[in-house]
Design a protein around this motif. Structure first.
Motif: not given
Length: 231
Positions: A4-7, A175-183, A168-171
């Motif tokens: 299942s995909r994580p919420d 952001i929505m997954r939190g990857d951008a803040l971590f990176v 833009v959707a890819h980026e």
């Protein structure tokens, strides 16, 4: 069996664990780095003249406790600074500028960012343009928590509207997954180490020492460079 995909909450928990792990690695790095620097200082002032017994018993306990305490303080300050000014530092190094709506390519990019932001339910996303002919894009989260998407001039000039929306959707997904803040945090942390390493590189036209060589030498610089090299 299909996973299942994580919420949203599962993603946030995973990001928190990654952040804790990142801080643990940073703390370990500073324990090693501060330990090397302290050892270099001890060597440089000649405290080892009394023999190896100086690093036994109470002195060793105080030495290790001091190293851990100082490393923890530096790690906390470094981590907070990276979270506070990481995105601004990255954008400055890349010479990024806000999208100029007077330029039709910039305006189309800014519209794409706004359109995808609305679709994602994000109140505001800043659009930046990088002065490069390469085809690339990136996502960041700025100090005030506002996400940002940056794209190169080459990408804006060549991509169709649909392709630009896909980029833009890819980026925005990062952001929505939190990857951008971590990176963003990781890049900001490493940026300081890179500047430290560069500052320790010998200068071709720098001042010469008494023997005609560089005036950078001695145990402290050797251990400082070793600590920077670990990054």
């Amino acid at each position: 069996m299909r996973r299942s995909r994580p919420d949203f909450y599962g993603i946030q928990r995973a990001q928190r664990l990654k952040t804790i792990g990142l801080f643990a690695v940073l703390l370990l790095f500073y324990v090693v780095a501060v330990g090397l620097l302290a050892l270099g200082l001890v060597l440089s002032v000649g405290l080892f003249s009394a023999g190896a017994r100086i690093l036994t018993g109470p002195f060793l306990v105080r030495f290790l406790a001091g190293v851990v305490a100082l490393a923890a303080l530096v790690a906390v300050l470094h981590f907070r600074e990276a979270r506070r000014s990481g995105a601004a530092s990255i954008l400055k190094r890349l010479q990024a500028a806000p999208a100029d709506r007077a330029d039709r390519y910039h305006a189309r990019f800014a519209d794409a960012v706004e359109e995808i932001a609305i679709a994602c339910g994000t109140p505001r996303v800043r659009a930046y343009v990088l002065p490069s002919s390469a085809f690339n894009s990136m996502a960041l989260v700025e100090a005030d928590g506002t996400p940002a998407v940056a794209a190169t001039e080459g990408l804006l000039a060549d991509a169709s509207r649909d392709e630009l929306l896909a980029v833009v959707a890819h980026e925005m997904a990062h952001i929505m997954r939190g990857d951008a803040l971590f990176v963003t945090t990781v890049c900001a942390l490493v940026g300081l180490f890179e500047r430290l390493r560069d500052s320790l590189e010998p200068e071709a036209d720098g001042p010469a020492g008494p023997d005609g060589g560089s005036d950078r030498g001695g145990a402290p610089v050797v251990f400082l460079y070793a600590a920077a090299f670990f990054s």
